[in-house]
Scaffold this motif. Structure first.
Motif, PDB file in Angstrom:
ATOM      1  N   UNK B 207       5.455   6.284   6.930  1.00  6.70           N
ATOM      2  CA  UNK B 207       5.082   7.686   7.017  1.00  6.70           C
ATOM      3  C   UNK B 207       5.217   8.374   5.668  1.00  6.70           C
ATOM      4  N   UNK B 208       6.288   8.050   4.938  1.00 10.78           N
ATOM      5  CA  UNK B 208       6.462   8.657   3.608  1.00 10.78           C
ATOM      6  C   UNK B 208       5.310   8.261   2.703  1.00 10.78           C
ATOM      7  N   UNK B 209       4.960   6.969   2.744  1.00 12.42           N
ATOM      8  CA  UNK B 209       3.844   6.522   1.908  1.00 12.42           C
ATOM      9  C   UNK B 209       2.539   7.186   2.307  1.00 12.42           C
ATOM     10  N   UNK B 210       2.321   7.325   3.624  1.00 15.68           N
ATOM     11  CA  UNK B 210       1.098   7.991   4.072  1.00 15.68           C
ATOM     12  C   UNK B 210       1.071   9.423   3.569  1.00 15.68           C
ATOM     13  N   UNK B 211       2.226  10.064   3.619  1.00 18.65           N
ATOM     14  CA  UNK B 211       2.283  11.435   3.129  1.00 18.65           C
ATOM     15  C   UNK B 211       1.935  11.525   1.650  1.00 18.65           C
ATOM     16  N   UNK B 212       2.460  10.583   0.886  1.00 17.51           N
ATOM     17  CA  UNK B 212       2.154  10.587  -0.546  1.00 17.51           C
ATOM     18  C   UNK B 212       0.672  10.321  -0.787  1.00 17.51           C
ATOM     19  N   UNK B 416       1.134   5.062  11.939  1.00 18.16           N
ATOM     20  CA  UNK B 416       2.135   6.012  12.412  1.00 18.16           C
ATOM     21  C   UNK B 416       2.939   5.488  13.597  1.00 18.16           C
ATOM     22  N   UNK B 417       2.434   4.453  14.224  1.00 13.21           N
ATOM     23  CA  UNK B 417       3.153   3.970  15.391  1.00 13.21           C
ATOM     24  C   UNK B 417       4.344   3.105  15.030  1.00 13.21           C
ATOM     25  N   UNK B 418       4.219   2.427  13.909  1.00 15.50           N
ATOM     26  CA  UNK B 418       5.327   1.568  13.519  1.00 15.50           C
ATOM     27  C   UNK B 418       5.236   0.166  14.063  1.00 15.50           C
ATOM     28  N   UNK B 419       4.130  -0.149  14.755  1.00 10.85           N
ATOM     29  CA  UNK B 419       3.941  -1.509  15.255  1.00 10.85           C
ATOM     30  C   UNK B 419       2.615  -2.044  14.727  1.00 10.85           C
TER      31      UNK B 419
END
Lengths: 554, 456
Positions: B207-212, B416-419
């Motif tokens: 999520x952090x990477x997606x935000x960046x 975003x799901x983590x899977x």
């Protein structure tokens, strides 16, 4: 004992008054109850149309509903008072041992009419076309009410539901009214052909054929489900996946044949938008209202997978549009077409992989939350014998007949769309994107709402979002490929306005779905978004449809 | 010699055992550039295998002949990968020879591209080696900076030649290929190998990477939209100043991200599953961790960088000729071909880690690399161009910006799901096919009139 006798005698006049009161108010209450039910039913039927055409009426409708609710409460309290009097009456009668049984039956009969409490978990008319998860068990449960429905096929009489009186009267009446109304629309089909032959009024022919297609689409879904019984869950799921939106596909293919590629694009786009926003929004809204206190949940995984596929479809649509719009294609016109055809093949491959993945992991990961539990009780044992309503060959035959009828009516529909647009002074874009899908999708719409109100939100989601996914990942690329074979230049360039609309809509819906819960507020938001979209298309003039050349039918 | 054999066997075991992790297993050669958390621990564990490849420095082609039995299929595949990469080394000098002898631009381009690939991989290796001696913090920084050194070197040479459009396109292509192709292949292969269960990865990092990435898209979007809507105050100059300012802001953001990452290394962002398996091997590997001494690694780092620079020079010089010879647009070569072949090593490592159920490392390779290029590589090139006097800005033209935007959204959504499962991987790969098809038919208006300034 002596006191009782005294009460008897002193209260004789009171009893007489009570009797008179009961005799007068009971039919009145019955009428009140019936009118309340009828109004509510009518409101729910007309809600989509109301919402579309007159936003203000929404508020009026809400006020109306609140008033009706208060009325119902008053009626209940009045009935409570009457039943108290009747109890006293019964007690006195009891003492005299005087037709106790008849009173009791009266009371019970009256009670069930007015008891509009929670809708019991009676299987309703299952118009679900897109239910891949467990089509077998799903449809089984819904077959019992259908026993009355089969008759319309054979002799055209709209029956069904007459036998259902007591349990969940409210729900069964609604089903009956829905089904009856839809089947009542059936004669409009031949009427459209008649009008077409007699007059030159394109607007009327368009409208009538549109009305005529609606019940046929619903019956087609029904026939597909029936056939799914005999083919097992896997092929049944595939059948649902393919024929789920057969109506839209047939209309599109006819439009392609006539060379009206823009109408194809717009009608498919409109179908996606109406499924994602309107149907889903209504389902969430009505479900949220019915289950006011708790938040309804649905299977987040399926919703997320579907949203991902929709995003991928948007990606497939975005590139040809941006390529065209920035004038950066290598060979103007040909590049977008080649790219569109390539992307369509990829999207079809993706859809096939999705079906494969869905059917494989059917039992592992993506089973809907509530469905498993509620299925086990009703189970396969009770319904299995009476599950399919018609035999295998009957369903195949009916499937063919309905497809043929839909094709005929689609032909008229496509022919007269331009004339209707001129007659009604609406742009073709508006008719294709907004009107056509709403009326064509009416059956799915109704079923989604019904399932939401029965707290089976997964099925509603399957109907709404699954249908959108199917059209975007299968319907649109399939039409491109069909156009390729026919020699029509149908591409994925939906023009910037439409592509942007789809993009923002998918993002909004994906965002709303990602939580896995629903309430009436989310539903209301989605419906209002649809109003905005509809208004945009009302004010939008599509540059390409004004000079759409119509090639002679081949 | 015994040590070498033992290492070789362990190498075999670790090459093939892609089942559940246990203490005895050793992970593969870590080509992770973005694995800041436990870079040195990972690198430590991978050293025994590399002992074979270290011999290659002397020029002997060893490795892999001793590996025979267990999981022949997989070990052969791995061996072929590694061997293939090092086999490509002679192509570098070959490219220079061909350039001197013939005028065939396309051949020189192709050969230099092939020659760069093993060098990129070796550069990553040398960086990891150096990271041992500098401790985790500086090691992480080293990885973060030199992780995409190849792309940066190519971009700097292109900037020098005045081919700013090629810079933009190659960096964009690197981001796209990392996000879609590498990640998709990793998910797909991992999903196929671990068929029954869903693989999980650290959602927080993703999520952090997606935000960046989204922030980078924002930085790229504004100059493009400004230019496209013709609403800039001073035509041409406004986008440039905005781009330079945005680049400084993005570099600041990236620095903050590094600080945040290194600070919370032990707290929040420990990858799922990695801690447990690391603790066991820590003591064993510590002694044999770095394969080469500190000064050796620095020297090799310098040599690799020099070689890559030379080949990049030829690459950039011949890209236009190759585009004409093969009849594909420069955009397609820059965006699709260049990154795929340049990234081959990272690609292979990401797939291998995914198949070993170490999805966090794969994610680090793929998405971390994308983040690094978008938040560090692109702004850095803008600043370098500013220093050189080249007008490199963040206006990537509407088509490319829209592509990046939709890609980032799709990938952020999938992550975003983590899977992960093979279906998601397949979707990402198919998305990449659509993207590459679009670039195949896309004619970049600005690249046609690209003026080539003589090398300064």
């Amino acid at each position: 004992m002596g006191e009782r006798l005294q009460q008897q005698q002193s209260g004789r006049s009171m009893i007489l008054a009570a009797v008179a009161g009961v005799a007068l108010t009971a039919p009145l209450l019955g009428m009140m109850g019936f009118s309340f039910l009828a109004t509510l039913t009518l409101l729910f039927i007309s809600l989509p149309l109301l919402l579309l055409f007159s936003p203000l009426l929404l508020f009026v409708g809400l006020v109306f509903m609140v008033a009706l609710a208060g009325f119902a409460i008053a009626a209940t309290m009045a009935f409570a008072g009457v039943s108290a009097l009747a109890w006293i009456y019964r007690e006195i009668r009891d003492f005299r041992r005087f037709a106790t049984k008849m009173d009791y039956k009266q009371q019970v009969g009256a009670q069930s009419h007015v008891e509009m409490g929670s809708v019991e978990d009676r299987s309703m008319l299952d118009l679900d076309d897109e239910c891949l998860d467990s089509p077998g068990t799903e449809v089984q449960k819904t077959q019992v009410p259908f026993s009355g429905q089969q008759l319309p096929f054979s002799d055209g009489f709209p029956i069904g539901g007459n036998k259902m009186i007591r349990n969940g009267v409210y729900g069964s009446i609604k089903t009956v009214v829905f089904s009856n109304k839809l089947n009542l629309l059936m004669p409009f089909g031949p009427l459209a052909i008649l009008v077409h032959k007699l007059t030159t009024s394109n607007g009327w022919v368009f409208f009538l054929s549109l009305l005529g297609i609606t019940p046929l689409a619903e019956r087609l879904g029904y026939a597909t489900e029936q056939l799914a019984f005999y083919t097992g869950p896997t092929v049944g799921g595939l059948l649902n996946a393919t024929f789920g939106n057969a109506t839209e596909m047939i209309i599109s293919i006819y439009a392609l044949k006539s060379g009206m590629t823009r109408v194809v694009q717009l009608s498919l786009l409109g179908s996606i938008l109406s499924n994602m926003l309107l149907v889903l929004g209504c389902a969430f809204f009505c479900g949220g209202l019915a289950y006011h206190r708790k938040e309804q949940v649905f299977n987040k995984a399926t919703a997320v997978v579907n949203s991902g596929l929709l995003l991928m479809a948007v990606m497939g649509l975005l590139f040809p549009a941006v390529l065209h719009y920035t004038h950066t294609e290598r060979r103007a016109g040909k590049s977008e077409l080649a790219l569109s055809r390539f992307s369509s093949c990829i999207m079809l491959v993706a859809y096939a992989a999705y079906l494969f993945f869905q059917l494989r992991s059917q039992n592992d990961l993506y089973s809907p939350i509530d469905e498993e539990g509620s299925h086990h009780e009703e189970g396969s044992d009770n319904d299995e014998d009476e599950a399919p309503e018609i035999t295998k060959w009957e369903s195949v035959i009916w499937l063919t007949i309905l497809t043929a009828w839909i094709s005929i009516l689609s032909d008229y529909l496509v022919d007269t769309i331009q004339g209707a647009s001129e007659a009604w002074d609406l742009s073709i874009a508006f008719i294709s994107v907004i009107l056509l899908p709403i009326i064509g999708n009416a059956a799915e719409h109704a079923s989604a709402i019904m399932f939401a109100m029965k707290d089976k939100l997964d099925i509603s989601l399957g109907v709404a979002i699954g249908s959108s996914t199917q059209i975007s990942m299968f319907g649109i690329p399939f039409c491109v490929v069909i156009g390729w074979m026919m020699g029509r230049e149908m591409d994925l360039n939906f023009q910037l306005f439409e592509t942007a609309t789809l993009f923002i809509t998918v993002i909004v819906v994906a965002f709303f779905l990602q939580e896995g819960t629903s309430n009436y507020f989310k539903g209301l938001m989605l419906i209002l978004c649809y109003l905005i979209v509809a208004a945009s298309f009302f004010a939008h003039e599509d540059p390409t449809t004004t000079d759409q050349s119509k090639q002679p039918k081949t």
